[in-house]
Design a protein around this motif. Structure first.
Motif, PDB file in Angstrom:
ATOM      1  N   ALA A 116       0.838  -1.209   0.000  1.00 62.11           N
ATOM      2  CA  ALA A 116       0.000   0.000   0.000  1.00 62.11           C
ATOM      3  C   ALA A 116       0.872   1.258   0.000  1.00 62.11           C
ATOM      4  O   ALA A 116       0.503   2.273  -0.575  1.00 62.11           O
ATOM      5  CB  ALA A 116      -0.930   0.002   1.210  1.00 62.11           C
ATOM      6  N   THR A 117       2.034   1.182   0.626  1.00 60.22           N
ATOM      7  CA  THR A 117       2.898   2.352   0.721  1.00 60.22           C
ATOM      8  C   THR A 117       3.821   2.491  -0.497  1.00 60.22           C
ATOM      9  O   THR A 117       3.930   3.553  -1.092  1.00 60.22           O
ATOM     10  CB  THR A 117       3.747   2.283   2.008  1.00 60.22           C
ATOM     11  OG1 THR A 117       2.861   2.369   3.118  1.00 60.22           O
ATOM     12  CG2 THR A 117       4.755   3.421   2.084  1.00 60.22           C
ATOM     13  N   TYR A 118       4.484   1.410  -0.880  1.00 61.22           N
ATOM     14  CA  TYR A 118       5.512   1.502  -1.937  1.00 61.22           C
ATOM     15  C   TYR A 118       4.980   1.204  -3.340  1.00 61.22           C
ATOM     16  O   TYR A 118       5.637   1.527  -4.328  1.00 61.22           O
ATOM     17  CB  TYR A 118       6.671   0.558  -1.625  1.00 61.22           C
ATOM     18  CG  TYR A 118       7.466   0.959  -0.409  1.00 61.22           C
ATOM     19  CD1 TYR A 118       8.296   2.079  -0.439  1.00 61.22           C
ATOM     20  CD2 TYR A 118       7.384   0.230   0.768  1.00 61.22           C
ATOM     21  CE1 TYR A 118       9.031   2.452   0.674  1.00 61.22           C
ATOM     22  CE2 TYR A 118       8.113   0.598   1.894  1.00 61.22           C
ATOM     23  CZ  TYR A 118       8.943   1.705   1.827  1.00 61.22           C
ATOM     24  OH  TYR A 118       9.666   2.070   2.929  1.00 61.22           O
ATOM     25  N   GLN A 119       3.846   0.523  -3.407  1.00 65.41           N
ATOM     26  CA  GLN A 119       3.228   0.156  -4.678  1.00 65.41           C
ATOM     27  C   GLN A 119       4.239  -0.440  -5.661  1.00 65.41           C
ATOM     28  O   GLN A 119       4.823  -1.471  -5.389  1.00 65.41           O
ATOM     29  CB  GLN A 119       2.472   1.348  -5.240  1.00 65.41           C
ATOM     30  CG  GLN A 119       1.450   1.799  -4.211  1.00 65.41           C
ATOM     31  CD  GLN A 119       0.487   2.827  -4.686  1.00 65.41           C
ATOM     32  OE1 GLN A 119       0.571   3.357  -5.774  1.00 65.41           O
ATOM     33  NE2 GLN A 119      -0.488   3.111  -3.842  1.00 65.41           N
ATOM     34  N   ALA A 120       4.471   0.235  -6.808  1.00 65.49           N
ATOM     35  CA  ALA A 120       5.366  -0.338  -7.823  1.00 65.49           C
ATOM     36  C   ALA A 120       6.831  -0.311  -7.393  1.00 65.49           C
ATOM     37  O   ALA A 120       7.689  -0.915  -8.036  1.00 65.49           O
ATOM     38  CB  ALA A 120       5.194   0.403  -9.138  1.00 65.49           C
ATOM     39  N   GLY A 121       7.118   0.356  -6.294  1.00 66.67           N
ATOM     40  CA  GLY A 121       8.497   0.453  -5.828  1.00 66.67           C
ATOM     41  C   GLY A 121       8.894  -0.682  -4.897  1.00 66.67           C
ATOM     42  O   GLY A 121       9.965  -0.640  -4.307  1.00 66.67           O
ATOM     43  N   LEU A 122       8.039  -1.694  -4.766  1.00 68.27           N
ATOM     44  CA  LEU A 122       8.301  -2.754  -3.795  1.00 68.27           C
ATOM     45  C   LEU A 122       8.708  -4.065  -4.465  1.00 68.27           C
ATOM     46  O   LEU A 122       8.161  -4.456  -5.494  1.00 68.27           O
ATOM     47  CB  LEU A 122       7.043  -2.994  -2.949  1.00 68.27           C
ATOM     48  CG  LEU A 122       7.179  -4.005  -1.794  1.00 68.27           C
ATOM     49  CD1 LEU A 122       8.138  -3.492  -0.728  1.00 68.27           C
ATOM     50  CD2 LEU A 122       5.817  -4.305  -1.170  1.00 68.27           C
ATOM     51  N   ILE A 123       9.689  -4.731  -3.841  1.00 71.56           N
ATOM     52  CA  ILE A 123      10.072  -6.082  -4.252  1.00 71.56           C
ATOM     53  C   ILE A 123       9.720  -7.032  -3.116  1.00 71.56           C
ATOM     54  O   ILE A 123      10.131  -6.811  -1.974  1.00 71.56           O
ATOM     55  CB  ILE A 123      11.594  -6.163  -4.531  1.00 71.56           C
ATOM     56  CG1 ILE A 123      11.980  -5.165  -5.639  1.00 71.56           C
ATOM     57  CG2 ILE A 123      11.996  -7.590  -4.916  1.00 71.56           C
ATOM     58  CD1 ILE A 123      13.481  -4.971  -5.776  1.00 71.56           C
ATOM     59  N   GLY A 124       8.929  -8.074  -3.403  1.00 71.27           N
ATOM     60  CA  GLY A 124       8.528  -9.026  -2.374  1.00 71.27           C
ATOM     61  C   GLY A 124       9.108 -10.406  -2.653  1.00 71.27           C
ATOM     62  O   GLY A 124       9.081 -10.878  -3.787  1.00 71.27           O
ATOM     63  N   ILE A 125       9.653 -11.033  -1.609  1.00 68.40           N
ATOM     64  CA  ILE A 125      10.318 -12.328  -1.782  1.00 68.40           C
ATOM     65  C   ILE A 125       9.773 -13.345  -0.774  1.00 68.40           C
ATOM     66  O   ILE A 125       9.739 -13.078   0.424  1.00 68.40           O
ATOM     67  CB  ILE A 125      11.850 -12.191  -1.572  1.00 68.40           C
ATOM     68  CG1 ILE A 125      12.415 -11.106  -2.488  1.00 68.40           C
ATOM     69  CG2 ILE A 125      12.548 -13.525  -1.813  1.00 68.40           C
ATOM     70  CD1 ILE A 125      13.872 -10.743  -2.191  1.00 68.40           C
TER      71      ILE A 125
END
Lengths: 196, 281
Positions: A116-125
């Motif tokens: 919700a905060t980083y949107q497209a700026g987030l990498i999830g692993i």
């Protein structure tokens, strides 16, 4: 167009001690993104995991404090028996809301609030683990335009969590544990080049 | 601001204007999750659709607000805290003929029953009065009943043992298949009362205040407000106990307290009254 990445979130459960050591020790000291981690674990007074990771990692590893400003190049671990959440002003918060997927801290809670905060700026692993926490979180990251990675199930000590994440069809890359850190580095360098 | 944030802002305004319940100073990420969970239970689609039933239906509002208060934890959470309370704070409290304790933001009551057990075992219960407060009547009613699921008991028993418990945890409840009912005698000196830390004022001259894992839900301003409320509610030398990840370190009240057991977040109010050092003595 290459995204400009701002943060990395990692979810890991059974087998996480070794997996986190492998992954984090490969990150260079100039790694510029903050890394937030939920490792399922019990609350304990002596913080063995943090101490041990700090010894083997070039970045600062610490247990997350509430209201803490998220700083690049720092690795934050969710404290035992608290959920870790990301606020819109890029600070961290904690809660003792009910467990999610029988887990507190829960990977979904971190991933969803970070998305919700980083949107497209987030990498999830998603790494090794024996339950399905994190799958809903992976979906949220994908829906927000972020990038999603799962450890290759065959290389995971426990494959349930990677398999559950991959089953959402929201995982962009399936990598072995050893491939993940070099992949993140390449991604950052590309992303910087595109930005310049 | 995206639509979801806007809808939450409007909802919080509505609750504040209509009922005086003010959640605007709450940390947003967990509040948002709770609101969405409440929304999912109603079957409504959008957060803004919650506003009409909240404005016009008091029962709906009560249920909704109870959801915002509930945090889930077992008894004797952080056993070492309870051990420190037992060994370091209780001996001091024993020197008083009568003691007043405030357990603030009790939610479903696990903490206040843990405290009552410690007081009983240390021979302090009979001369204590415990004010157990929460902003939700629905949640207070649950706490007053003292009935908990049995799976909570297992973890609580382990914690109790680690906390220095002097008997068997089983002495304090009667269990059937699904639930454990806590001994009525534990409730004798507990006063369950509605109090809202955001909007209500000072609460008595307390010897001890327990408020653990409530302040993590508040933003920095609201935390400061509540720390001041605690300062004003404590007697000189009174104790304040916070959750393991909470701290007075960054608050304006910091200098008015001493961290007596830093690791367990046990603070003591300084003897001097507010403003004394400011005056030229």
């Amino acid at each position: 167009m290459q995204n400009h990445y701002e943060a990395v979130v990692i979810g890991v459960s059974a087998g996480g001690f070794r997996a986190l050591h492998t992954l984090l020790s490969e990150l260079p000291d100039h790694f510029t993104l903050p890394v937030m981690i939920v490792q399922h674990r019990k609350a304990s007074a002596e913080n063995y995991l943090v101490t041990s990771l700090n010894k083997n990692c070039r970045l600062l590893v610490k247990e997350a404090d509430e209201k803490e400003k998220i700083t690049s190049g720092t690795v934050y671990l969710a404290p035992g028996d608290y959920h870790l959440l990301v606020e819109k002003d890029k600070t961290l918060s904690l809660s003792i809301d009910e467990p999610v997927c029988y887990s507190r801290p829960s990977i979904d809670v971190l991933f969803e609030t970070a998305a919700a905060t980083y949107q497209a700026g987030l990498i999830g692993i998603i790494l090794t683990g024996a339950n399905s926490d994190g799958s809903a979180g992976i979906r949220s990251i994908k829906a927000g335009g972020g990038l999603t990675i799962s450890q290759h199930p065959e290389t995971a000590e426990a494959d349930t969590m990677p398999l559950a994440a991959i089953a959402t069809k929201a995982v962009d890359y399936i990598l072995t544990l050893q491939e993940i850190s070099p992949f993140l580095n390449d991604l950052l360098e590309q992303s910087h080049e595109t930005k310049e | 601001m995206d639509n979801e944030e806007l809808e939450i802002t409007l909802l919080l305004e509505a609750m504040q204007s209509r009922y005086g319940y003010d959640f605007r100073g709450y940390a947003r990420a967990s509040l948002t999750r709770r609101i969405k969970k409440g929304l999912a239970e109603t079957g409504l689609q959008r957060i803004s659709e919650l506003i009409p039933p909240i404005l016009y239906d008091r029962d709906f509002f009560n249920k909704f607000v109870a959801n915002l208060s509930v945090h889930v934890t077992e008894m004797f959470r952080d056993p070492l805290f309870f051990k420190a309370l037992r060994e370091e704070v209780i001996p001091y409290l024993k020197t008083f003929p009568f003691i007043k304790i405030w357990s603030a933001g009790i939610s479903t009551g696990e903490e206040v029953y843990s405290l009552a057990i410690v007081l009983k075992e240390e021979g302090l219960y009979e001369k204590s009065r415990i004010y157990a407060t929460d902003f939700s009547d629905t949640v207070l009613e649950k706490a007053r009943k003292g009935i908990y699921p049995t799976d909570l008991i297992k973890k609580s028993t382990k914690n109790y043992q680690k906390s220095g418990g002097s008997t068997s945890f089983g002495n304090y409840y009667h269990a059937d298949y699904e639930s454990a009912i806590f001994d009525r005698a534990l409730k004798k000196n507990i006063v369950f009362a509605n109090h809202n830390m955001v909007t209500d004022s000072v609460f008595g001259e307390m010897h001890l205040i327990l408020c653990r894992n409530v302040l993590i839900y508040f933003d920095a301003n609201l935390q400061n407000h509540v720390f001041q409320l605690f300062f004003d509610s404590l007697r000189p030398n009174g104790f304040l106990c916070l959750g393991s990840k909470e701290t007075l370190e960054y608050s304006k009240e910091k200098d008015n307290f001493v961290a007596v057991i830093k690791r367990q977040k046990i603070y003591q109010k300084k003897k001097t009254h507010r403003g004394y050092h400011a005056e030229s003595l």
